[in-house]
Motif scaffolding. Sequence first.
Motif, short mmCIF file in Angstrom:
data_model
loop_
_atom_site.label_atom_id
_atom_site.label_comp_id
_atom_site.label_asym_id
_atom_site.label_seq_id
_atom_site.Cartn_x
_atom_site.Cartn_y
_atom_site.Cartn_z
N TYR A 140 -5.59 2.47 6.83
CA TYR A 140 -4.29 2.57 6.19
C TYR A 140 -3.38 3.47 7.02
CZ TYR A 140 -6.34 0.06 2.32
OH TYR A 140 -6.95 -0.91 1.56
N THR A 141 -2.08 3.30 6.84
CA THR A 141 -1.07 3.98 7.64
C THR A 141 -0.11 4.76 6.73
OG1 THR A 141 0.46 2.12 7.46
CG2 THR A 141 -1.14 2.07 9.31
N ASN A 142 0.86 5.42 7.35
CA ASN A 142 1.90 6.09 6.57
C ASN A 142 2.65 5.08 5.70
OD1 ASN A 142 1.21 8.54 7.70
ND2 ASN A 142 2.92 8.57 9.13
N GLU A 143 2.88 3.88 6.24
CA GLU A 143 3.53 2.83 5.46
C GLU A 143 2.68 2.48 4.25
OE1 GLU A 143 5.53 -1.59 6.04
OE2 GLU A 143 3.97 -0.97 7.46
N SER A 144 1.38 2.35 4.45
CA SER A 144 0.46 2.05 3.34
C SER A 144 0.50 3.15 2.29
CB SER A 144 -0.98 1.92 3.84
OG SER A 144 -1.10 1.06 4.92
N LEU A 145 0.61 4.39 2.73
CA LEU A 145 0.68 5.53 1.82
C LEU A 145 1.90 5.40 0.91
CD1 LEU A 145 -0.33 8.44 1.02
CD2 LEU A 145 1.30 9.25 2.72
N VAL A 146 3.05 5.14 1.50
CA VAL A 146 4.28 4.98 0.72
C VAL A 146 4.16 3.80 -0.24
CG1 VAL A 146 6.76 4.42 0.86
CG2 VAL A 146 5.75 6.08 2.46
N ASP A 147 3.66 2.67 0.27
CA ASP A 147 3.55 1.49 -0.57
C ASP A 147 2.54 1.68 -1.71
OD1 ASP A 147 5.48 0.30 0.99
OD2 ASP A 147 4.09 -0.97 2.11
N THR A 148 1.47 2.40 -1.44
CA THR A 148 0.49 2.71 -2.49
C THR A 148 1.14 3.53 -3.60
OG1 THR A 148 -1.39 2.60 -0.98
CG2 THR A 148 -1.70 3.90 -2.99
N LEU A 149 1.90 4.55 -3.22
CA LEU A 149 2.53 5.40 -4.22
C LEU A 149 3.61 4.67 -5.01
CD1 LEU A 149 2.65 8.77 -2.27
CD2 LEU A 149 1.03 8.05 -4.04
N LEU A 150 4.30 3.72 -4.37
CA LEU A 150 5.26 2.91 -5.12
C LEU A 150 4.56 2.10 -6.20
CD1 LEU A 150 7.61 1.71 -2.24
CD2 LEU A 150 8.28 3.08 -4.23
N ILE A 151 3.40 1.55 -5.89
CA ILE A 151 2.65 0.78 -6.89
C ILE A 151 2.11 1.70 -7.98
CG2 ILE A 151 0.66 -0.74 -7.25
CD1 ILE A 151 1.22 -1.76 -4.33
N VAL A 152 1.64 2.87 -7.60
CA VAL A 152 1.18 3.84 -8.60
C VAL A 152 2.32 4.17 -9.56
CG1 VAL A 152 0.39 6.22 -8.99
CG2 VAL A 152 -0.68 4.83 -7.19
N ALA A 153 3.52 4.40 -9.03
CA ALA A 153 4.68 4.72 -9.87
C ALA A 153 5.04 3.56 -10.78
CB ALA A 153 5.87 5.11 -8.99
N GLU A 154 5.07 2.36 -10.24
CA GLU A 154 5.37 1.16 -11.02
C GLU A 154 4.36 0.99 -12.15
OE1 GLU A 154 4.38 -3.47 -10.82
OE2 GLU A 154 4.54 -2.43 -8.91
N ARG A 155 3.08 1.12 -11.81
CA ARG A 155 2.04 0.92 -12.82
C ARG A 155 2.08 2.03 -13.86
NH1 ARG A 155 1.90 -2.50 -14.53
NH2 ARG A 155 1.92 -3.45 -12.49
N THR A 156 2.33 3.26 -13.45
CA THR A 156 2.39 4.37 -14.39
C THR A 156 3.52 4.15 -15.40
OG1 THR A 156 1.42 5.88 -12.78
CG2 THR A 156 2.64 6.88 -14.61
#
Length: 177
Positions: A140-156
């Motif tokens: 995973y990359t920095n881009e993956s990190l950002v995209d992961t957190l966007l999904i965490v926020a959406e799901r939360t």
Amino acid sequence: MKTFNVPTRNEVSPANQAIFDNLTNKLGKVPNSYSFMASSENGLATYLALSNAKSSLNIKEKEVINLIVSGINGCHYCTSAHTAISKLNGITDEQVLEIRRGNISFDAKLDALAQFTKDVANNKGSVSPEALDNFFAAGYTNESLVDTLLIVAERTFSNYLNAIVNVPIDFPVAPQI
């Protein structure tokens, strides 16, 4: 406790009615969670824009995040919805249960994502150095990190909304684990 009604198409704004029509054409229905989001003039469109945004993560990676976060937040609605979505995208029943338990034996990269996501969700954004190192070591990359957190926020957001309004589950109910 306050009871919330899930709005019907006729009870939402014309803009949301158009979204309902598009969802019905694509999905065959408007999920109850989406229907309630249409209580807001802009809420459903904003949520769908985030949910459907381009991502560096593939559908299986997104579903790992969705299932982990929904489990941690105790959202049986989202767990049920994302169990069904996962199965439509080639994840077996046994794999869904492993993902929901947070220990993935069938894919080391997905397991690194699951461990990272668990740390994020359980610790409100704080992650262990080990989980972060394993996330990046898995590819995973920095881009993956950002995209992961966007999904965490959406799901939360969705988990919290469903917890407050307690919309009826309109997917096959996922088994408790």
